[in-house]
Write a protein that holds these residues in place. Sequence first.
Motif, PDB file in Angstrom:
ATOM      1  N   PHE A   1      29.092  46.731  69.770  1.00  5.81           N
ATOM      2  CA  PHE A   1      30.286  46.332  69.027  1.00  5.81           C
ATOM      3  C   PHE A   1      30.456  46.887  67.612  1.00  5.81           C
ATOM      4  CE2 PHE A   1      29.714  42.381  71.758  1.00  5.81           C
ATOM      5  CZ  PHE A   1      30.597  42.828  72.715  1.00  5.81           C
TER       6      PHE A   1
ATOM      7  N   ASP B   1      36.604  41.785  61.272  1.00  2.47           N
ATOM      8  CA  ASP B   1      35.322  41.169  61.607  1.00  2.47           C
ATOM      9  C   ASP B   1      34.831  40.333  60.433  1.00  2.47           C
ATOM     10  OD1 ASP B   1      32.985  40.524  62.997  1.00  2.47           O
ATOM     11  OD2 ASP B   1      31.904  42.220  62.112  1.00  2.47           O
TER      12      ASP B   1
ATOM     13  N   GLY C   1      40.961  42.801  71.347  1.00  2.00           N
ATOM     14  CA  GLY C   1      39.565  43.003  71.680  1.00  2.00           C
ATOM     15  C   GLY C   1      39.228  42.758  73.129  1.00  2.00           C
TER      16      GLY C   1
ATOM     17  N   GLN D   1      34.559  41.936  74.736  1.00  2.00           N
ATOM     18  CA  GLN D   1      33.536  41.220  73.982  1.00  2.00           C
ATOM     19  C   GLN D   1      32.962  40.021  74.721  1.00  2.00           C
ATOM     20  OE1 GLN D   1      34.557  40.572  69.777  1.00  2.00           O
ATOM     21  NE2 GLN D   1      36.277  41.973  70.036  1.00  2.00           N
ATOM     22  N   SER D   2      33.585  39.641  75.845  1.00  2.00           N
ATOM     23  CA  SER D   2      33.119  38.492  76.600  1.00  2.00           C
ATOM     24  C   SER D   2      33.690  38.553  77.998  1.00  2.00           C
ATOM     25  CB  SER D   2      33.554  37.190  75.913  1.00  2.00           C
ATOM     26  OG  SER D   2      33.294  36.071  76.737  1.00  2.00           O
TER      27      SER D   2
END
Length: 225
Positions: free
Chosen positions: A130, A24, A224, A193-194
């Motif tokens: 997250f 990250d 992810g 995440q999306s």
Amino acid sequence: MAYAARPAFGASDLVYALMNAGTDVKGGAATFGAVKPLAGLGKISVNPNPSVVKLAGDDDAAQHALASIGKIDVAVDLNDISPEAEAEIFGHTYAAGGIVKNENDQPPRLALGYKVKHTGSNVYTYVWLFNGYFMPYDEANDTKAETVALRRKSLKAEFFPLASTGAWEFKIRTDDANVAAALVSGFFSTVVQSGSAHLGAFTLTSGVGDASEKTITLTFAKAGG
């Protein structure tokens, strides 16, 4: 399934996944390990600590306003927690069935996922948080008296936006017609995440070659989610 107003009345199926160290970063993409259960969710609350800064001008008290969030406080009540999971989410050592807590232990960064049930037929909100870590929790135990009181474990965590994207939460409603069925069915198999099909980061999972044909086949998995 058509969207309709459906109040929420339950929470269940808490899961977590450890963030892969060093992923990250600005210009990168956060990736996570395997999704694991934290069974027996009794309650979860999420407080993003919002604030608005205002700047007056031309006799307008809020001519300019900027909204922001601070650390995201997360409180989780569990009916119980396995020794292995407890050691992992708090950064302790687990070996041969025992937990060793050391003064230098550091809790790992992780993601949390859970479901919120709504009225209606099999309607849920699915959530991923997250970037956070759990803090050591207080524990008090009373002796058995004439009446028995069952106690949950109350855990506290702090979450923050991802350095890579600024995102801190992703959620969907299962009765939203714009949500793909594949996203719903695989939501808790990995940290999502999306909802969009972007490239993001990829991880090489296998590679095979054929010397006679002079070909190489590489298989990738999207990191992810």
